[in-house]
Scaffold this motif. Structure first.
Motif, PDB file in Angstrom:
ATOM      1  N   GLY A   1       0.822  -1.205   0.000  1.00  0.00           N
ATOM      2  CA  GLY A   1       0.000   0.000   0.000  1.00  0.00           C
ATOM      3  C   GLY A   1       0.852   1.250   0.000  1.00  0.00           C
ATOM      4  N   THR A   2       0.384   2.254   0.688  1.00  0.00           N
ATOM      5  CA  THR A   2       1.083   3.535   0.689  1.00  0.00           C
ATOM      6  C   THR A   2       2.016   3.648   1.888  1.00  0.00           C
ATOM      7  OG1 THR A   2      -0.676   4.614   1.933  1.00  0.00           O
ATOM      8  CG2 THR A   2      -0.855   4.669  -0.475  1.00  0.00           C
ATOM      9  N   ALA A   3       2.964   4.557   1.766  1.00  0.00           N
ATOM     10  CA  ALA A   3       3.885   4.847   2.869  1.00  0.00           C
ATOM     11  C   ALA A   3       3.710   6.309   3.248  1.00  0.00           C
ATOM     12  CB  ALA A   3       5.324   4.572   2.454  1.00  0.00           C
ATOM     13  N   ASP A   4       3.157   6.554   4.436  1.00  0.00           N
ATOM     14  CA  ASP A   4       3.000   7.939   4.882  1.00  0.00           C
ATOM     15  C   ASP A   4       4.364   8.495   5.302  1.00  0.00           C
ATOM     16  OD1 ASP A   4       3.580   7.020   7.466  1.00  0.00           O
ATOM     17  OD2 ASP A   4       1.513   7.162   8.158  1.00  0.00           O
ATOM     18  N   ALA A   5       4.375   9.779   5.627  1.00  0.00           N
ATOM     19  CA  ALA A   5       5.646  10.449   5.940  1.00  0.00           C
ATOM     20  C   ALA A   5       6.381   9.770   7.093  1.00  0.00           C
ATOM     21  CB  ALA A   5       5.394  11.924   6.263  1.00  0.00           C
ATOM     22  N   GLY A   6       5.673   9.384   8.141  1.00  0.00           N
ATOM     23  CA  GLY A   6       6.311   8.761   9.300  1.00  0.00           C
ATOM     24  C   GLY A   6       6.964   7.438   8.956  1.00  0.00           C
ATOM     25  N   ARG A   7       6.219   6.591   8.265  1.00  0.00           N
ATOM     26  CA  ARG A   7       6.773   5.281   7.870  1.00  0.00           C
ATOM     27  C   ARG A   7       7.926   5.456   6.891  1.00  0.00           C
ATOM     28  NH1 ARG A   7       8.774   0.773   8.746  1.00  0.00           N
ATOM     29  NH2 ARG A   7       8.313  -0.961   7.373  1.00  0.00           N
ATOM     30  N   ALA A   8       7.770   6.383   5.949  1.00  0.00           N
ATOM     31  CA  ALA A   8       8.820   6.620   4.951  1.00  0.00           C
ATOM     32  C   ALA A   8      10.109   7.109   5.619  1.00  0.00           C
ATOM     33  CB  ALA A   8       8.335   7.625   3.913  1.00  0.00           C
ATOM     34  N   LYS A   9       9.964   8.010   6.595  1.00  0.00           N
ATOM     35  CA  LYS A   9      11.150   8.507   7.321  1.00  0.00           C
ATOM     36  C   LYS A   9      11.832   7.373   8.083  1.00  0.00           C
ATOM     37  CE  LYS A   9      10.694  13.305   8.327  1.00  0.00           C
ATOM     38  NZ  LYS A   9      10.699  14.345   9.293  1.00  0.00           N
ATOM     39  N   GLU A  10      11.025   6.529   8.687  1.00  0.00           N
ATOM     40  CA  GLU A  10      11.567   5.390   9.438  1.00  0.00           C
ATOM     41  C   GLU A  10      12.384   4.483   8.507  1.00  0.00           C
ATOM     42  OE1 GLU A  10       9.762   1.347  11.418  1.00  0.00           O
ATOM     43  OE2 GLU A  10       8.525   3.148  11.495  1.00  0.00           O
ATOM     44  N   ILE A  11      11.830   4.195   7.334  1.00  0.00           N
ATOM     45  CA  ILE A  11      12.529   3.341   6.374  1.00  0.00           C
ATOM     46  C   ILE A  11      13.796   4.028   5.867  1.00  0.00           C
ATOM     47  CG2 ILE A  11      12.368   2.297   4.073  1.00  0.00           C
ATOM     48  CD1 ILE A  11       9.348   1.811   4.718  1.00  0.00           C
ATOM     49  N   ALA A  12      13.686   5.303   5.503  1.00  0.00           N
ATOM     50  CA  ALA A  12      14.843   6.050   4.987  1.00  0.00           C
ATOM     51  C   ALA A  12      15.944   6.175   6.037  1.00  0.00           C
ATOM     52  CB  ALA A  12      14.405   7.427   4.495  1.00  0.00           C
ATOM     53  N   SER A  13      15.562   6.128   7.316  1.00  0.00           N
ATOM     54  CA  SER A  13      16.560   6.282   8.379  1.00  0.00           C
ATOM     55  C   SER A  13      17.625   5.187   8.333  1.00  0.00           C
ATOM     56  CB  SER A  13      15.897   6.318   9.762  1.00  0.00           C
ATOM     57  OG  SER A  13      15.472   5.024  10.156  1.00  0.00           O
ATOM     58  N   TYR A  14      17.259   3.996   7.846  1.00  0.00           N
ATOM     59  CA  TYR A  14      18.259   2.923   7.732  1.00  0.00           C
ATOM     60  C   TYR A  14      19.349   3.303   6.727  1.00  0.00           C
ATOM     61  CZ  TYR A  14      14.881  -0.034  10.214  1.00  0.00           C
ATOM     62  OH  TYR A  14      14.012  -0.563  11.129  1.00  0.00           O
ATOM     63  N   ALA A  15      18.956   3.904   5.611  1.00  0.00           N
ATOM     64  CA  ALA A  15      19.939   4.351   4.616  1.00  0.00           C
ATOM     65  C   ALA A  15      20.809   5.457   5.202  1.00  0.00           C
ATOM     66  CB  ALA A  15      19.235   4.822   3.349  1.00  0.00           C
ATOM     67  N   LEU A  16      20.191   6.356   5.969  1.00  0.00           N
ATOM     68  CA  LEU A  16      20.954   7.448   6.596  1.00  0.00           C
ATOM     69  C   LEU A  16      21.920   6.920   7.653  1.00  0.00           C
ATOM     70  CD1 LEU A  16      18.125  10.118   6.855  1.00  0.00           C
ATOM     71  CD2 LEU A  16      20.146  10.188   5.360  1.00  0.00           C
ATOM     72  N   GLN A  17      21.507   5.895   8.383  1.00  0.00           N
ATOM     73  CA  GLN A  17      22.408   5.298   9.382  1.00  0.00           C
ATOM     74  C   GLN A  17      23.602   4.636   8.702  1.00  0.00           C
ATOM     75  OE1 GLN A  17      20.251   2.954  12.456  1.00  0.00           O
ATOM     76  NE2 GLN A  17      18.471   4.168  11.858  1.00  0.00           N
ATOM     77  N   ALA A  18      23.357   3.937   7.598  1.00  0.00           N
ATOM     78  CA  ALA A  18      24.459   3.314   6.850  1.00  0.00           C
ATOM     79  C   ALA A  18      25.415   4.387   6.349  1.00  0.00           C
ATOM     80  CB  ALA A  18      23.911   2.497   5.678  1.00  0.00           C
ATOM     81  N   HIS A  19      24.871   5.486   5.854  1.00  0.00           N
ATOM     82  CA  HIS A  19      25.702   6.600   5.374  1.00  0.00           C
ATOM     83  C   HIS A  19      26.585   7.133   6.500  1.00  0.00           C
ATOM     84  CE1 HIS A  19      26.459  10.924   4.593  1.00  0.00           C
ATOM     85  NE2 HIS A  19      26.751  10.480   3.387  1.00  0.00           N
ATOM     86  N   ALA A  20      26.002   7.344   7.672  1.00  0.00           N
ATOM     87  CA  ALA A  20      26.771   7.875   8.805  1.00  0.00           C
ATOM     88  C   ALA A  20      27.895   6.925   9.201  1.00  0.00           C
ATOM     89  CB  ALA A  20      25.836   8.131   9.996  1.00  0.00           C
ATOM     90  N   VAL A  21      27.592   5.636   9.279  1.00  0.00           N
ATOM     91  CA  VAL A  21      28.610   4.643   9.650  1.00  0.00           C
ATOM     92  C   VAL A  21      29.737   4.636   8.618  1.00  0.00           C
ATOM     93  CG1 VAL A  21      29.060   2.147   9.857  1.00  0.00           C
ATOM     94  CG2 VAL A  21      27.057   3.153  10.966  1.00  0.00           C
ATOM     95  N   LEU A  22      29.381   4.609   7.342  1.00  0.00           N
ATOM     96  CA  LEU A  22      30.395   4.488   6.293  1.00  0.00           C
ATOM     97  C   LEU A  22      31.203   5.769   6.107  1.00  0.00           C
ATOM     98  CD1 LEU A  22      28.466   2.298   3.733  1.00  0.00           C
ATOM     99  CD2 LEU A  22      30.463   1.636   5.096  1.00  0.00           C
TER     100      LEU A  22
END
Length: 174
Positions: free
Chosen positions: A117-138
């Motif tokens: 289904g759809t991804a609202d802003a909260g869910r989308a931010k939560e999912i995107a946060s994993y990519a941001l965490q990987a970026h910070a670590v790397l």
């Protein structure tokens, strides 16, 4: 130069590993900029398309990152571990950070894959946060390798070990 350290001239295989960070960093910074925008516009009610576009960038990044990581884990780290061990210290930290980044990238990709289904802003931010965490670590990880680990390896490894590293890095790259 970092914290008063003199620049160390790196042998070719170490220089190659360091050069690989440039394009990886560019890809990573690009997906992080995109990930940071996800969920920011409260007018947008469905972020599925933006997450799918980000997923393609992250998948392309992972395809480039994996062989680089494998060269480090399969060739460089074992050579250095003979001198400084693997259970604690720099190699243990590098391996932990590799794993942490991979876990975050995998969590991001799986979360997008499993979206229904759809991804609202909260869910989308939560999912995107994993990519941001990987970026910070790397981002931090690459800096440590470039300023500490690679110069340490240059000073630690003998000519025979550098030749072995060269065979592994040059054989497996591009």
């Amino acid at each position: 130069m970092s914290e008063g350290r003199a620049q160390v001239a790196l042998c070719e295989p170490l220089a190659q590993l360091k050069r690989e960070h440039g394009p990886l960093r560019e890809q990573m910074d690009a997906f992080a900029r995109e990930a940071a925008e996800i969920g920011a516009d409260q007018e947008t009610t469905d972020w599925t398309a933006q997450l799918a576009a980000l997923k393609q960038k992250v998948e392309a990044f992972v395809r480039e990152l994996d062989p680089h990581s494998e060269r480090e884990e399969g060739a460089l780290f074992p050579l250095m571990a003979k001198y400084i061990g693997r259970q604690m210290g720099p190699i243990a930290v590098m391996e932990y950070e590799h794993e942490l980044a991979k876990q975050n990238l995998k969590k991001f990709l799986e979360a997008v894959e499993q979206l229904e289904g759809t991804a609202d802003a909260g869910r989308a931010k939560e999912i995107a946060s994993y990519a941001l965490q990987a970026h910070a670590v790397l981002t931090d990880h690459f800096m440590k390798e470039e300023n500490v680990l690679f110069p340490m390896a240059e000073n630690m490894l003998n000519a025979e070990e550098k030749a072995e590293l060269s065979r592994a890095v040059c054989r497996d790259s591009i």
